[in-house]
Design an enzyme around this catalytic site. Structure first.
Site, short mmCIF file in Angstrom:
data_model
loop_
_atom_site.label_atom_id
_atom_site.label_comp_id
_atom_site.label_asym_id
_atom_site.label_seq_id
_atom_site.Cartn_x
_atom_site.Cartn_y
_atom_site.Cartn_z
N HIS A 297 1.75 4.72 -2.75
CA HIS A 297 1.90 6.15 -2.69
C HIS A 297 3.34 6.49 -3.29
O HIS A 297 3.67 7.47 -3.92
CB HIS A 297 1.76 6.38 -1.08
CG HIS A 297 0.65 6.51 -0.51
ND1 HIS A 297 -0.44 7.28 -1.08
CD2 HIS A 297 0.09 5.77 0.47
CE1 HIS A 297 -1.74 7.12 -0.29
NE2 HIS A 297 -1.37 6.18 0.66
N HIS B 166 0.88 -1.08 -0.05
CA HIS B 166 0.10 -0.04 -0.01
C HIS B 166 1.00 1.30 0.05
O HIS B 166 0.67 2.08 -0.77
CB HIS B 166 -0.81 0.05 1.19
CG HIS B 166 -1.74 1.17 1.24
ND1 HIS B 166 -3.01 1.36 1.01
CD2 HIS B 166 -1.50 2.61 1.88
CE1 HIS B 166 -3.45 2.53 1.42
NE2 HIS B 166 -2.73 3.15 1.75
N GLU B 167 1.70 1.34 0.83
CA GLU B 167 2.55 2.71 0.99
C GLU B 167 3.49 2.75 -0.06
O GLU B 167 3.94 3.83 -0.42
CB GLU B 167 3.50 2.42 2.38
CG GLU B 167 2.61 2.57 3.76
CD GLU B 167 1.68 3.69 3.77
OE1 GLU B 167 2.07 4.85 3.10
OE2 GLU B 167 0.61 3.57 4.27
N HIS C 205 3.28 6.85 -6.82
CA HIS C 205 2.73 8.23 -6.86
C HIS C 205 3.76 9.33 -7.23
O HIS C 205 3.83 10.07 -8.03
CB HIS C 205 1.34 8.35 -6.40
CG HIS C 205 0.27 9.34 -6.67
ND1 HIS C 205 -0.78 9.51 -6.12
CD2 HIS C 205 0.30 10.10 -8.04
CE1 HIS C 205 -1.34 10.27 -6.89
NE2 HIS C 205 -0.90 10.51 -7.95
#
Length: 682
Positions: free
Chosen positions: A475, A471-472, A478
């Site tokens: 980020h 999940h991290e 991104h």
């Protein structure tokens, strides 16, 4: 100290402008901030003193170039203050908080600057700007207006005072929470009390105790309610002690009590919202998010809460049956029992013991052969560790990231392990933001809070920790991929209720066959995870979703309840308010406590999610719809990765996020895939 002697005030000579953390000392930060504040204000004044009428070139371009030193210093400091907050760093943070708030207001509320931006905004249809330039004007005008730039001088003065008070209070909330979380770590002097934990978990608890000079095993607390160990501990009293410690944070009547702090934060936010023309802080926040208003948020949360609560009650009944059938002296299920008996039900229904899977999730293998491998397959990027580059803490590792053609992309820093000076939870933040205008490439950080075993012992992750890492890293992708002209749009500078979407999508690769087969190898034998177990894991997608969805929705609604208050509303008792709020949406089941109670809800009282914790489920509508698209279009392919990178990740905040989504998906997102995933259909 002269400016020349301060490493924060001279351009870094390190690759990608990585701050020279080896040379930076705590005493460098405040002097550097003072210089950077002054330089930024001077840059703004040079814009507003221009005698000619506003143009994009004499207003927006220098505005985007302004503040580069301040951004550099702030990124360097706030990375440290969140991940290694020593007493000295905390003192700096407390002194800095009102100074930073005042400076931000000095820029955002500058009347002459606002006039120039508004003038350009009024002329948008005749300026002939390109799409990114036009959107830059639109966003600056919207954000300055939203911040209060159109207010009169008296209102601005009060607004500035409110913002400074709030910055101090939110810093206090986070400091109190860190101190109380450390203080409430649970010490066990008899190893038998921790029966059910693995050798690695016992090693980590022993190490944590030793680092504090204690004998025994110390169980430190994560940010959320509960603890991963609750699923394994056979001793019910041990489970109760851990859960009670977790739920008492910030509400014990000691120096770290956050009740008065949070109620004052709410009161001041409510006053500020009224000053800015909104009925509530939630109305103020959502007015500049994709949701648009708190009613849209309420509609979604209520739509999901009823079936989620019903599912949780069915799950609760199944857990109670297990207790009644297997315990010599049956008892009523309580919150600290849920995870333990859930694993018993999972084992009975699906023949899966998630705790027993940890030997297949060795951290380094998950990182290299899972997280990095999936990114390489999708996007062609590669990773090379740079031990020659020093990060802000010895435990933080630096990797250089390259594109498929070998060109440089940026740096990725991973700080995996928990420590007393690191705030709870997991997050991504930039140290350097990408900008074509400034000629900068991205440097991004992922922080987790994994317990570190004794030296020489492997770090074996839980499936939840594997999920957090993927999940991290979503980020981080991104932040690495966004390729924009203006720093205002860099990386994850997007709407709060959109920002979780890319990270949630990256979770889909955890159990993707090609990825899982590559990283899920037994730490000792190298054997892959049995295909039957993998299929049973996939079959459990909706298992325990009543509980998981309910605890999340409870926290999201609690955030809304606090921030939908109006100036005339008065809260006497925090616990009573919380109970009434949860009852109002039917999520007041004492066996399924909220994921975060108010006194340790750092996302909304210390972080950037106030009135915005709904963002996770809001973004998950897009996520679930996107996962369906990937599955329908061949999954883990470069073509799919390139499309997702080019049309979504790569645009950063340079276009409306829902427009970017439509460009990627070909239509608006549909909610049906989310309802299916969460077991909320029908």
């Amino acid at each position: 100290m002269t400016d020349d002697a301060n490493p924060l005030l001279t351009p870094s000579a390190l690759p990608y402008a990585l701050p020279d953390y080896a040379a930076i000392r705590p005493e460098h930060y405040l002097p550097a901030f003072r210089v950077a504040f002054a330089e930024h204000l001077d840059e703004i004044q040079r814009i507003t003193r221009v005698r000619s009428m506003p143009t994009f070139e004499n207003t927006m371009v220098p505005l985007e170039n302004a503040g580069s030193l301040l951004e550099s210093v702030a990124h360097a400091f706030y990375t440290v203050s969140s991940a290694d907050a020593t007493a000295e760093i905390q003192a700096i943070d407390e002194e800095l908080a009102p100074l930073m708030a005042a400076h931000q207001d000095a820029v955002a509320l500058d009347a002459q600057l606002y006039w120039r931006v508004r003038t350009l905004h009024d002329q948008l249809d005749v300026l002939g700007l390109g799409s990114e330039d036009r959107y830059l004007v639109e966003r600056h005008f919207r954000e300055m207006t939203h911040a209060g730039a159109a207010l009169d001088d008296g209102a601005k003065s009060r607004l500035t005072a409110l913002n400074q008070q709030l910055s101090t209070l939110t810093t206090t909330f986070e400091k109190n929470l860190l101190a109380d979380t450390n203080d409430l770590a649970v010490l066990f002097t008899d190893e038998a009390e921790l029966d059910g934990l693995s050798a690695g978990e016992l090693s980590a608890a022993s190490r944590a105790a030793g680092e504090r000079g204690l004998d025994g095993h110390l169980v430190t607390l994560p940010l959320f309610t509960g603890h991963p160990y609750l699923a394994s501990l056979t001793n019910r009293e041990s489970r109760r002690r851990i859960m009670d410690a977790s739920r008492s944070r910030g509400s014990r009547g000691n120096a770290n009590d956050n009740r008065a702090v949070l109620t004052e934060i709410v009161r001041l936010r409510t006053e500020r919202a009224a000053l800015l023309g909104h009925d509530s802080h939630a109305a103020y926040v959502t007015s500049d998010e994709t949701a648009g208003n708190p009613e849209a948020v309420s509609d979604l949360l209520h739509r999901l809460a009823v079936p989620a609560a019903a599912n949780a009650r069915r799950e609760q009944a199944a857990l109670q049956r297990i207790i009644d059938e297997t315990e010599a002296e049956p008892f009523a299920l309580e919150a600290h029992d849920w995870a333990f008996y859930t694993e018993k039900v999972r084992a009975a229904e699906y023949d899966i013991d998630t705790a027993a899977l940890r030997p297949w999730f060795e951290a380094e293998r998950v990182l290299q052969d899972g997280v990095f491998f999936a990114a390489t397959q999708l996007y062609g990027i590669t990773f090379a560790e740079r031990p020659d580059l020093v990060a802000y803490h010895p435990g933080a590792r630096v990797f250089e990231v390259s594109n498929a053609d070998g060109s440089a992309l940026g740096l990725y820093i991973l700080d995996l392990y928990t420590r007393d000076s690191k705030r709870g939870g997991a997050w991504m933040n930039p140290i350097v933001s990408q900008s074509l205008l400034r000629g900068t490439a991205p440097v991004v950080v992922n922080n987790l809070n994994v317990a570190q075993p004794a030296d020489g012992q492997p770090t074996l992750l839980t499936l939840d920790e594997v999920t957090t890492l993927f999940h991290e890293f979503g980020h981080a992708l991104h932040g690495l991929f966004a390729t924009v002209t203006y720093p205002h749009f860099a990386g994850t500078n997007v709407f709060r209720d959109f920002v979780e979407f890319p990270s949630q999508v990256n979770e889909m690769w955890i159990l993707w066959t090609e990825v899982l087969d590559n990283y899920a190898r037994h730490v000792e034998t190298g054997e892959p995870l049995d295909a039957g177990i993998v299929e049973r894991l996939k079959a459990t997608e909706t298992f325990d979703q009543g509980h998981a969805t309910s605890e999340y929705l409870a926290a999201a609604w609690l955030d809304q309840a606090w921030h939908r208050l109006r100036a005339s509303d008065v809260v006497g008792d925090v616990a009573e308010f919380e109970a009434a709020a949860l009852a109002s949406i039917g999520l007041d089941n004492p066996v399924v406590p909220t994921r975060y109670s108010s006194t340790y809800f750092a996302h909304v009282f210390a972080g950037g999610y106030s009135a915005g914790y709904y963002s996770y489920i809001w973004s998950e509508v897009l996520d679930a719809d996107t996962v369906e698209w990937f599955r329908d279009n061949g999954g883990l392919t470069r073509a799919n990765g390139d499309r997702f990178r080019d049309r979504l990740l790569g645009v950063g905040g340079s276009k409306d996020p829902l427009e970017a989504y439509r460009d990627f998906r070909g239509r608006d997102a549909e909610i049906a895939p989310l309802l299916k995933r969460r077991g909320l259909e029908g």
